[in-house]
Design a protein around this motif. Structure first.
Motif, short mmCIF file in Angstrom:
data_model
loop_
_atom_site.label_atom_id
_atom_site.label_comp_id
_atom_site.label_asym_id
_atom_site.label_seq_id
_atom_site.Cartn_x
_atom_site.Cartn_y
_atom_site.Cartn_z
N ARG A 83 0.84 -1.20 0.00
CA ARG A 83 0.00 0.00 0.00
C ARG A 83 0.87 1.25 0.00
NH1 ARG A 83 -3.43 -2.49 4.57
NH2 ARG A 83 -4.85 -3.69 3.28
N PRO B 62 -1.06 6.83 3.25
CA PRO B 62 -1.22 8.29 3.09
C PRO B 62 -0.37 9.06 4.10
CG PRO B 62 -3.03 7.39 4.39
CD PRO B 62 -2.17 6.20 3.98
N ILE B 63 -0.43 10.38 4.04
CA ILE B 63 0.12 11.22 5.11
C ILE B 63 -1.06 11.72 5.94
CG2 ILE B 63 1.23 13.44 5.63
CD1 ILE B 63 3.30 11.55 4.72
N LEU B 64 -0.99 11.57 7.25
CA LEU B 64 -2.05 12.05 8.14
C LEU B 64 -1.54 13.24 8.95
CD1 LEU B 64 -3.40 8.61 9.45
CD2 LEU B 64 -4.21 9.96 7.49
N LEU C 243 -0.75 0.98 8.71
CA LEU C 243 -1.81 0.66 7.76
C LEU C 243 -1.31 -0.20 6.59
CD1 LEU C 243 -3.61 4.14 7.57
CD2 LEU C 243 -4.14 2.20 9.05
N LEU D 202 -1.13 -16.99 7.75
CA LEU D 202 -0.67 -16.44 6.48
C LEU D 202 0.03 -17.50 5.64
CD1 LEU D 202 0.58 -12.97 7.80
CD2 LEU D 202 -1.41 -13.37 6.34
N LEU E 178 -5.61 10.88 15.18
CA LEU E 178 -5.42 10.36 13.81
C LEU E 178 -6.26 9.12 13.54
CD1 LEU E 178 -1.51 10.67 13.61
CD2 LEU E 178 -3.22 12.31 12.79
N LYS E 179 -6.80 8.52 14.60
CA LYS E 179 -7.66 7.31 14.46
C LYS E 179 -6.88 6.13 13.90
CE LYS E 179 -10.66 10.36 15.59
NZ LYS E 179 -10.91 10.53 17.05
N ILE E 180 -5.61 6.04 14.28
CA ILE E 180 -4.82 4.88 13.88
C ILE E 180 -4.30 4.13 15.11
CG2 ILE E 180 -4.08 5.77 11.63
CD1 ILE E 180 -1.41 6.57 12.94
N VAL E 181 -4.02 2.85 14.91
CA VAL E 181 -3.52 1.98 15.97
C VAL E 181 -2.02 1.82 15.79
CG1 VAL E 181 -3.62 -0.33 16.94
CG2 VAL E 181 -5.72 0.77 16.10
N GLY F 54 1.57 -1.47 13.95
CA GLY F 54 0.39 -1.41 14.81
C GLY F 54 0.02 -2.75 15.43
N ASN F 55 0.98 -3.69 15.48
CA ASN F 55 0.66 -5.02 16.01
C ASN F 55 0.82 -5.04 17.53
OD1 ASN F 55 -0.06 -6.39 13.57
ND2 ASN F 55 2.10 -6.19 12.97
N ARG G 207 -9.05 14.38 2.40
CA ARG G 207 -8.15 13.27 2.09
C ARG G 207 -8.84 12.27 1.18
NH1 ARG G 207 -6.72 12.81 8.12
NH2 ARG G 207 -5.06 14.37 8.18
N LEU H 217 -7.01 -4.13 10.81
CA LEU H 217 -6.77 -2.99 9.90
C LEU H 217 -6.00 -1.86 10.58
CD1 LEU H 217 -10.34 -2.82 8.28
CD2 LEU H 217 -8.30 -3.97 7.38
N LYS H 218 -5.89 -1.92 11.91
CA LYS H 218 -5.16 -0.89 12.67
C LYS H 218 -5.81 0.49 12.55
CE LYS H 218 -2.47 -4.37 13.12
NZ LYS H 218 -2.73 -5.26 14.29
N ILE H 219 -7.14 0.50 12.47
CA ILE H 219 -7.86 1.77 12.45
C ILE H 219 -8.82 1.85 13.64
CG2 ILE H 219 -7.71 2.18 9.97
CD1 ILE H 219 -10.57 1.08 9.70
N VAL H 220 -9.14 3.10 14.01
CA VAL H 220 -10.04 3.36 15.13
C VAL H 220 -11.41 3.73 14.55
CG1 VAL H 220 -10.51 4.89 17.08
CG2 VAL H 220 -8.14 4.17 16.57
#
Lengths: 324, 324
Positions: A18, A21-23, A43, A112, A275-278, A309-310, B18, B275-278
């Motif tokens: 992927r 993006p830039i957040l 991500l 996997l 940012l809503k990211i893990v 993000g693991n 975005r 997905l590592k998103i919130v």
């Protein structure tokens, strides 16, 4: 190692990795006192940048080598990145993991499609011995986690994207903060920026007590960490910088930055809220440096790579409620 | 309302909103029994797709109108989207919010530069009265949360992106699941898909007990919810579908899908892990429908829009640890 290898890796990764993006967030800019551009590699496929290096290395092998299969040693993100890349190439993969690795990471690696071989790290078994025997018996090709040119090339594709994306924000000079273990990502990004954005400079970031790269860069010689456990930032705890990566970092990177574990957890909580990211602890040290060590950073804007993000639910839950 | 308005909105949003990526995970595909493409609008500015509609509406105003200022009623995501869009246009913004709205959302809206006027929802005050008085006194322009053509046009830009991005995955037919409150996003995406991907069909998704859109689509007449509180999915709890949005949904959307609150929380936990998103509860109902109601969905692949991520740390922590 050169920029042509990174560009070739980018071609091979096209349509597979992927382009993250830039957040940004005005709230983070205010804390940092400058514009903060976040590159969220959490991500990426398998939840970390490691998929880039895994894909780059696997896709560089010829058909015969692929058919024999590949092998990797890893307790975490490299394992999953290589496992997925191998599966998508139809190549058998053996991943040698410590018995006490997080159950989820072992389960993911198996799911996997990889064959997971466990070894008893605590009992004194060496993964090189266990893995070396299997590799020889089956003719498998070893993919090292960072001291491997095609892996560095794959991680470096992150740097090509940063150069292009930062320019879209009008950012062409300043510091690019990178969470750093063995230095595969830091050296790869540094080589990419040297070519495409020479006024952007990588600053490797590490947790307190595991600052082997910062000390190595300061002294000009490879330094080791006294211990290799006891940090939540497990993803970037390595014994010392690599033999391939250190000379590149030494030539191209600025001084290392060091943050506390609590700063990494606070950065995780802010990435959740703003940012809503893990982000996992080891993947948050660069953002922590951007937010809480601004006095050691140069420029009106800073780029921070959130590398993975693991993270277990419990650790994440604790971080976001504790620093809410 | 037509596709030209959506394309014009896309031009105005270019470089400001975005273009969120598409995220996937083999683990989610396995649960769903088909390929799942996730459009994570939680990664949009202000943490939800509402920024698109806010920007579209504000940027369509002339200079004089902008200078007088804008007003919006909202307890959450629309407030923040409009506040940021107004601030970036240099337009004064008044947001009328209930006194008991989450403190963070009030604080965020203020921090984004808006003047927040609180009213006593529990005490029987009507926001239209409070807001109407201020709007008249100051000559402010009202931006409704969904029954507003330029807002629908802005939300519809999500659909233009879905059409293009799904095609990159080879997906040109099937269901597009959208978390649905008043129907601004669902109807906007439906119009965009009608033009750019006519074999993709929107399915509005709602939480159990607040399925006004599903019942309205089934009966062909606008139905209301008996209550408007008591759900964690606050972001998409509206009294009934809009007068502008319902005819569009009625013409273009497939039957609504309804999920339980626990299914939404499980989807949040899986979005965290895979997905590592919130994602907030109301933003997770479409993913929940994709994962747990596959028997009611058509096609080899499904698109699920995760509409927002503005969730309190405690609620998120509970969801990810409970469904780990």
């Amino acid at each position: 190692m050169n920029i042509d290898m990174i560009r070739a890796a980018a071609d091979r990764l096209q349509g597979h990795a992927r382009r993250t993006p830039i957040l940004t967030s005005p709230f983070l800019d205010e804390i940092a006192g400058r514009q903060v551009l976040v590159k969220p590699e959490c991500l990426q496929h398998t939840g970390s940048f490691k998929f880039r290096g895994g894909w780059s290395a696997v896709s560089a092998l010829d058909e015969v080598t692929l058919k024999r299969g590949i092998i990797a040693y890893s307790s975490g993100n490299h394992a999953q990145g290589v496992a997925l890349a191998a599966a998508k190439h139809g190549a058998p993969a053996v991943i040698v993991m410590p018995k006490n690795a997080p159950k989820l990471k072992i389960a993911n690696t198996r799911a996997l499609g990889a064959e997971v071989v466990l070894y008893d790290r605590a009992g004194g078994e060496q993964r090189e011995e266990v893995g070396g025997r299997i590799a020889e018996e089956r003719g498998l090709t070893l993919i090292r986690p960072y001291d491997e040119p095609q892996v560095i090339a794959g991680q470096g594709t992150t740097g090509l994207e940063i150069a292009a994306q930062a320019a879209e924000f009008g950012v062409t000079s300043g510091d690019v903060l990178v969470c750093c273990g063995g230095g595969g990502l830091s050296s790869g990004i540094a080589l990419a920026l040297e070519a495409d954005a020479p006024d952007l400079r990588v600053r490797p970031c590490e947790p307190e007590g595991f600052d082997d790269v910062a000390r190595s860069l300061r002294t000009g010689e490879i330094q080791s960490n006294p211990t290799q456990s006891g940090s939540l930032c497990d993803a970037i705890i390595t014994p010392q910088p690599g033999n391939l990566t250190f000379p590149i970092m030494s030539r191209l990177c600025g001084p290392g930055l060091v943050v506390t574990e609590d700063e990494a957890l606070r950065a995780m909580a802010l990435a959740f809220k703003r940012l809503k990211i893990v982000v996992e602890p080891g993947g948050a040290v660069a953002l922590a440096a951007a937010l809480f060590h601004g006095e050691n950073i140069e420029g009106d804007a800073v780029v921070a790579v959130c590398t993975g993000g693991n993270v277990d639910a419990e650790i994440f839950a604790n971080a976001i409620t504790r620093f809410d």
